[in-house]
Design an enzyme around this catalytic site. Structure first.
Site, PDB file in Angstrom:
ATOM      1  N   HIS A  39     -13.243  -1.397  -7.963  1.00  0.00           N
ATOM      2  CA  HIS A  39     -14.415  -0.515  -8.055  1.00  0.00           C
ATOM      3  C   HIS A  39     -14.053   0.959  -7.868  1.00  0.00           C
ATOM      4  O   HIS A  39     -14.871   1.839  -8.146  1.00  0.00           O
ATOM      5  CB  HIS A  39     -15.498  -0.944  -7.056  1.00  0.00           C
ATOM      6  CG  HIS A  39     -15.223  -0.550  -5.636  1.00  0.00           C
ATOM      7  ND1 HIS A  39     -16.239  -0.330  -4.719  1.00  0.00           N
ATOM      8  CD2 HIS A  39     -14.066  -0.321  -4.958  1.00  0.00           C
ATOM      9  CE1 HIS A  39     -15.719   0.008  -3.552  1.00  0.00           C
ATOM     10  NE2 HIS A  39     -14.413   0.012  -3.673  1.00  0.00           N
TER      11      HIS A  39
ATOM     12  N   GLY B 251       4.553   1.327  -1.448  1.00  0.00           N
ATOM     13  CA  GLY B 251       4.676   1.685  -2.856  1.00  0.00           C
ATOM     14  C   GLY B 251       3.346   2.125  -3.431  1.00  0.00           C
ATOM     15  O   GLY B 251       2.308   2.078  -2.764  1.00  0.00           O
ATOM     16  N   ASP B 252       3.383   2.570  -4.675  1.00  0.00           N
ATOM     17  CA  ASP B 252       2.196   2.970  -5.430  1.00  0.00           C
ATOM     18  C   ASP B 252       1.961   1.903  -6.491  1.00  0.00           C
ATOM     19  O   ASP B 252       2.820   1.676  -7.345  1.00  0.00           O
ATOM     20  CB  ASP B 252       2.442   4.337  -6.079  1.00  0.00           C
ATOM     21  CG  ASP B 252       1.259   4.850  -6.879  1.00  0.00           C
ATOM     22  OD1 ASP B 252       0.528   4.032  -7.466  1.00  0.00           O
ATOM     23  OD2 ASP B 252       1.073   6.081  -6.931  1.00  0.00           O
TER      24      ASP B 252
ATOM     25  N   ASP C 201       0.851  -1.193   0.000  1.00  0.00           N
ATOM     26  CA  ASP C 201       0.000   0.000   0.000  1.00  0.00           C
ATOM     27  C   ASP C 201       0.881   1.236   0.000  1.00  0.00           C
ATOM     28  O   ASP C 201       2.115   1.138   0.069  1.00  0.00           O
ATOM     29  CB  ASP C 201      -0.948   0.000   1.209  1.00  0.00           C
ATOM     30  CG  ASP C 201      -2.297   0.648   0.901  1.00  0.00           C
ATOM     31  OD1 ASP C 201      -2.305   1.695   0.215  1.00  0.00           O
ATOM     32  OD2 ASP C 201      -3.330   0.132   1.361  1.00  0.00           O
TER      33      ASP C 201
ATOM     34  N   ARG D  48     -12.049  -4.855  -2.894  1.00  0.00           N
ATOM     35  CA  ARG D  48     -12.685  -3.538  -3.031  1.00  0.00           C
ATOM     36  C   ARG D  48     -11.682  -2.523  -3.570  1.00  0.00           C
ATOM     37  O   ARG D  48     -11.607  -1.386  -3.102  1.00  0.00           O
ATOM     38  CB  ARG D  48     -13.276  -3.079  -1.700  1.00  0.00           C
ATOM     39  CG  ARG D  48     -14.211  -4.073  -1.052  1.00  0.00           C
ATOM     40  CD  ARG D  48     -15.486  -4.271  -1.826  1.00  0.00           C
ATOM     41  NE  ARG D  48     -16.408  -3.149  -1.630  1.00  0.00           N
ATOM     42  CZ  ARG D  48     -17.258  -2.720  -2.547  1.00  0.00           C
ATOM     43  NH1 ARG D  48     -17.270  -3.276  -3.740  1.00  0.00           N
ATOM     44  NH2 ARG D  48     -18.080  -1.724  -2.295  1.00  0.00           N
TER      45      ARG D  48
ATOM     46  N   ASN E  75     -22.017   5.753  -4.989  1.00  0.00           N
ATOM     47  CA  ASN E  75     -21.019   6.217  -4.027  1.00  0.00           C
ATOM     48  C   ASN E  75     -19.631   6.275  -4.644  1.00  0.00           C
ATOM     49  O   ASN E  75     -18.846   7.186  -4.358  1.00  0.00           O
ATOM     50  CB  ASN E  75     -21.011   5.299  -2.804  1.00  0.00           C
ATOM     51  CG  ASN E  75     -20.186   5.861  -1.672  1.00  0.00           C
ATOM     52  OD1 ASN E  75     -20.409   6.978  -1.217  1.00  0.00           O
ATOM     53  ND2 ASN E  75     -19.213   5.100  -1.204  1.00  0.00           N
TER      54      ASN E  75
END
EC number: 2.1.1.4
Length: 432
Positions: free
Chosen positions: A255, A235-236, A209, A252, A302
């Protein structure tokens, strides 16, 4: 119609008012959580006047709020004027409960509720509403979600609470024991990864993450002095080198993003995923045709208000995975709000030489989002050709939920898609 009996017009009006007043019901729940009323009631029967004195609040306002909570089934009123928690509140709304959803609900009460106040603008514009809700123009939605340390921690704790209820179910929807190295992509606090490590002790598990998220996880979500059951890697996932793994969990995650970004990410995962590996996708899948269920439709709205993506049908996830080189997808509903999908790794998308022939098929080129220019998109695409993909229904729980794209026959061409052109030779063993 007999006097006192409800007619069709009255019933319709009652339904209309129930829908119109839904935001009031939410605010009763949110206010009681914010004020700590359920934690106070967890200590034993308590009177509204005593609660008001404890907090220095209006006695009348406190009484009205607690009476409303009682009518909603969140509190129980006793004949002596005292209140206790209902079973629902004791389970989900008290801070110390192992199944508490308090932080997730408080996040909904703040950032999410603020964005929903601008739903009409979101529909007109088709984009997130952080600029109106929190005063931050967010090309990258997570810069708004993580706009401060308290907000970051609230969001992470909320997701941790979600996985305390649902994590075990989605992780056991398929037998994952054969995957020796597991990476939870965007795994936040590590709650789902730690559950995976518990369920599959023979596997090595890591969380990947953003650096600030990993730092927060290490500081706030690991017991001091305890040896963590998972590794944390910063990290990205759109920019950084990804760890090699046999299984990548995306719970998740997809989405949040539009199709181009999803294919870009999945293409990167294909290159980091070992032969025979797979993806475990966890999402609230829309029914065939996209007309329901209602919860997934609301979640899709949302995502428009808070991110760049939407909820999808199973066929949409199959198509995204296939374009990125994961051509076989199985879907299961393990109970609870989420579906689990296992997408198995196929050959690299791109130019593939057919086994036993000299025929080649050209794959497509999808770059998705340019991360170096905020908000920029690339529409560049190549061409795709080839035949040989066949579909067969997967029977789950008595009905055909999804089709599985099978391996091409020897000598056939396959068109794929990734986030950059790739080429390779289809060999025996590539289709696992």
């Amino acid at each position: 119609m007999a006097p006192g009996r409800e007619g069709e017009l009255d019933r319709d009006f009652r339904v209309l008012m129930s829908l119109a007043h839904g935001f009031m019901v939410s605010q009763v729940l949110f206010a009681a959580l914010d004020l700590g009323i359920f934690d106070l009631a967890a200590q034993g029967p308590v009177a509204a006047e005593a609660v008001a004195q404890t907090g220095g609040w209006s006695p009348r306002g406190t009484q009205l709020l607690m009476d409303a909570c009682t009518r909603l089934g969140l509190l129980r009123g006793a004949g002596d004027g005292s209140y206790t928690n209902s079973a629902l509140s004791s389970t989900f709304l008290v801070s110390g409960s192992p199944q508490s959803q308090r932080c997730m609900l408080l996040y909904l009460a703040g950032t999410t509720y603020g964005c929903w106040a601008h739903l009409a603008a979101g529909v007109r514009e088709g984009r997130n509403q952080y600029s109106r809700a929190v005063g931050i123009s967010a090309e990258d939605p997570f810069s708004a979600i993580y706009r401060s340390e308290p907000e970051r921690l609230l969001f992470m704790r909320g997701l941790q609470e979600t996985w305390s209820l649902c994590g075990g179910r989605v992780l056991t929807a398929f037998d994952l024991s054969r995957f020796r190295v597991i990476c939870d992509l965007g795994g936040g606090s590590g709650a789902l990864a730690q559950e995976a490590a518990r369920l599959y002790p023979g596997s090595s598990v890591c969380v990947f993450d953003l650096p600030d998220v990993i730092a927060a996880a290490r500081t706030h979500f690991l017991s001091p002095g305890a040896r963590p059951s998972v590794r944390f890697v910063a990290g990205d996932f759109f920019r950084s080198r990804l760890p090699r793994a046999d299984l990548f969990i995306l719970a998740r995650v997809l989405h949040d993003w539009a199709d181009g970004a999803c294919v870009e990410l999945l293409g990167r995962l294909h290159r980091a995923c070992r032969p025979g590996g797979a993806l475990l996708l966890v999402e609230a899948v829309l029914a065939k045709g996209g007309a329901g269920p209602l919860r997934s439709l609301l979640l899709s709205l949302n995502m428009m208000l808070q991110a760049e993506g939407w909820e999808r049908q199973a066929s949409d996830y199959r198509n995204l995975a296939t374009r990125a080189g994961f051509p076989r997808l199985q879907l299961r509903r393990p109970g609870g709000p989420y579906h689990a999908m296992l997408a198995r790794r196929g050959p690299r998308p791109g130019i593939i030489t057919g086994v036993g022939s000299n025929t080649t098929g050209t794959g497509s080129f999808v770059t998705g989002i340019r991360r170096d220019v905020p908000g920029a998109r690339s529409d560049a695409a190549g061409t795709g050709s080839g035949t040989g993909n066949t579909g067969s229904g997967i029977m789950l729980q008595g009905e055909t939920l999804e089709s599985e794209v099978s391996a091409p026959q020897a000598g056939s061409d396959v068109g794929g898609a990734g986030n950059e052109p790739r080429s390779g030779t289809l060999k025996q063993g590539d289709w696992k």
